[in-house]
Design an enzyme around this catalytic site. Structure first.
Site, PDB file in Angstrom:
ATOM      1  N   ASP A 180      -0.244  -2.020   7.977  1.00 13.41           N
ATOM      2  CA  ASP A 180      -0.354  -2.761   6.508  1.00 13.41           C
ATOM      3  C   ASP A 180      -1.076  -4.140   6.744  1.00 13.41           C
ATOM      4  O   ASP A 180      -1.047  -4.939   7.967  1.00 13.41           O
ATOM      5  CB  ASP A 180       1.085  -3.226   5.832  1.00 13.41           C
ATOM      6  CG  ASP A 180       1.879  -1.966   5.623  1.00 13.41           C
ATOM      7  OD1 ASP A 180       1.461  -1.080   5.163  1.00 13.41           O
ATOM      8  OD2 ASP A 180       3.256  -1.898   5.755  1.00 13.41           O
ATOM      9  N   TYR A 205      -2.870  13.035   4.370  1.00 14.33           N
ATOM     10  CA  TYR A 205      -3.268  11.598   4.041  1.00 14.33           C
ATOM     11  C   TYR A 205      -4.270  11.300   4.830  1.00 14.33           C
ATOM     12  O   TYR A 205      -3.946  10.974   6.269  1.00 14.33           O
ATOM     13  CB  TYR A 205      -2.086  10.705   4.076  1.00 14.33           C
ATOM     14  CG  TYR A 205      -1.936   9.235   3.819  1.00 14.33           C
ATOM     15  CD1 TYR A 205      -3.240   8.687   4.160  1.00 14.33           C
ATOM     16  CD2 TYR A 205      -1.200   8.757   2.813  1.00 14.33           C
ATOM     17  CE1 TYR A 205      -3.368   7.429   3.600  1.00 14.33           C
ATOM     18  CE2 TYR A 205      -1.286   7.607   2.393  1.00 14.33           C
ATOM     19  CZ  TYR A 205      -2.421   6.993   2.798  1.00 14.33           C
ATOM     20  OH  TYR A 205      -2.374   5.498   2.043  1.00 14.33           O
ATOM     21  N   GLU A 247       3.574   6.154  -4.598  1.00  9.09           N
ATOM     22  CA  GLU A 247       4.062   6.134  -3.193  1.00  9.09           C
ATOM     23  C   GLU A 247       4.843   4.574  -3.439  1.00  9.09           C
ATOM     24  O   GLU A 247       4.273   3.446  -3.982  1.00  9.09           O
ATOM     25  CB  GLU A 247       2.908   5.960  -2.332  1.00  9.09           C
ATOM     26  CG  GLU A 247       3.349   5.954  -0.784  1.00  9.09           C
ATOM     27  CD  GLU A 247       1.904   5.912  -0.183  1.00  9.09           C
ATOM     28  OE1 GLU A 247       2.123   5.994   1.270  1.00  9.09           O
ATOM     29  OE2 GLU A 247       0.896   5.906  -0.598  1.00  9.09           O
TER      30      GLU A 247
END
Length: 274
Positions: free
Chosen positions: A64, A176, A53
């Site tokens: 993030d 995911y 990724e």
């Protein structure tokens, strides 16, 4: 006639036939520089990564944590752009399917058809867009499917079962599963609810399930696999090793060693052949 499987689907099928779990490392493109990023992708490809990724640096990365945010800030300060990333990827030939991780604004700026065309030309097999809600994913998903690119959707640990099922139905390649609330980053312990989330999601989809956010050691990757995940996604621990190394060469050596250690841990967990 069954449709030809995408590269990501074929990768998981091959792993499952061997009873193996997938390792998916994550890197931030452009940190410490793009040439090191491209070298790192090749190193990971040769050191046990099953898929890779690659994150596009973005100025407002909501999903993030501090390690990846800092890496993105450094990359942006050096003028790294999506165009430069995709152009450089064209020079590579990786065995592991490459998944691009980007927020939606760069896609919007390029336009979906143009963006996906460039993505395919760069050799990318999958796409993760963390700020794209399920309700607005339809047009991108259909266009990506036409290009043979999997749009991999994220399931949050707070998603109710009904929504979890709808997300899984719209995802392709794999699902995911975000292991924890909050942002990415290394954590000392894994969330105890992960086994229940995996079981709940497994009832909703036949797709492979990758677990990410917070996995930072071989023992944690092994535990994720023992709990039933098909893939362990490891990001901040790789980004940190490249960032803290005294030279790019040292960083490449560190991520190669770490990648092999993670893959070895996952190979201790086998699954029955289908």
């Amino acid at each position: 006639m069954d449709p030809i499987p995408t590269r990501i689907t074929a990768c998981f099928q091959a792993l499952r036939s061997r009873g193996e779990k997938a390792l998916i490392p994550y890197l931030t493109a452009g940190d410490p520089n793009l040439e090191t990023t491209f070298a790192a992708l090749q190193v990971l490809d040769q050191s046990g990564a099953d898929l890779i990724e690659l994150g596009v640096p973005y100025s407002d990365p909501l999903a993030d944590g501090p390690v990846i945010q800092a890496a993105a800030t450094r990359a942006l300060s050096r003028g790294v752009t999506l165009g430069a990333i995709l152009q450089g990827l064209r020079r590579l030939s990786l065995q592991a399917p490459l998944i691009l991780f980007t927020y939606y604004n760069p896609i919007h700026q390029l336009g979906i058809p143009n963006f996906l065309h460039q993505l395919r030309q760069a050799g990318c097999a999958g796409l993760v867009v963390p700020d794209l809600p399920l309700e607005e994913a339809g047009s991108l998903r259909q266009a990506a499917q036409a290009e043979g690119i999997d749009l991999i959707l994220l399931v949050a640990p707070t998603s109710p079962p009904e929504r979890m099922g709808r997300i899984a139905q719209q995802s392709s390649g794999f699902v995911y599963l975000v292991s924890t609330t909050g942002v990415t980053g290394e954590r000392a312990t894994l969330e105890k609810r992960i086994p229940a989330l995996l079981q709940q999601l497994r009832q909703q989809t036949p797709l492979p399930i990758g677990v990410g956010f917070g996995i930072s050691t071989p023992d944690q990757a092994r535990q994720i696999a023992l709990w039933g995940a098909d893939a362990a996604i490891v990001g901040s621990a790789f980004v940190q090793r490249l960032a803290k190394a005294s030279t790019p060469e040292e960083g490449l050596q560190q991520i190669a060693h770490f990648c092999r250690a993670l893959k070895a841990a996952l190979q201790e967990v086998t699954t029955p052949e289908c």
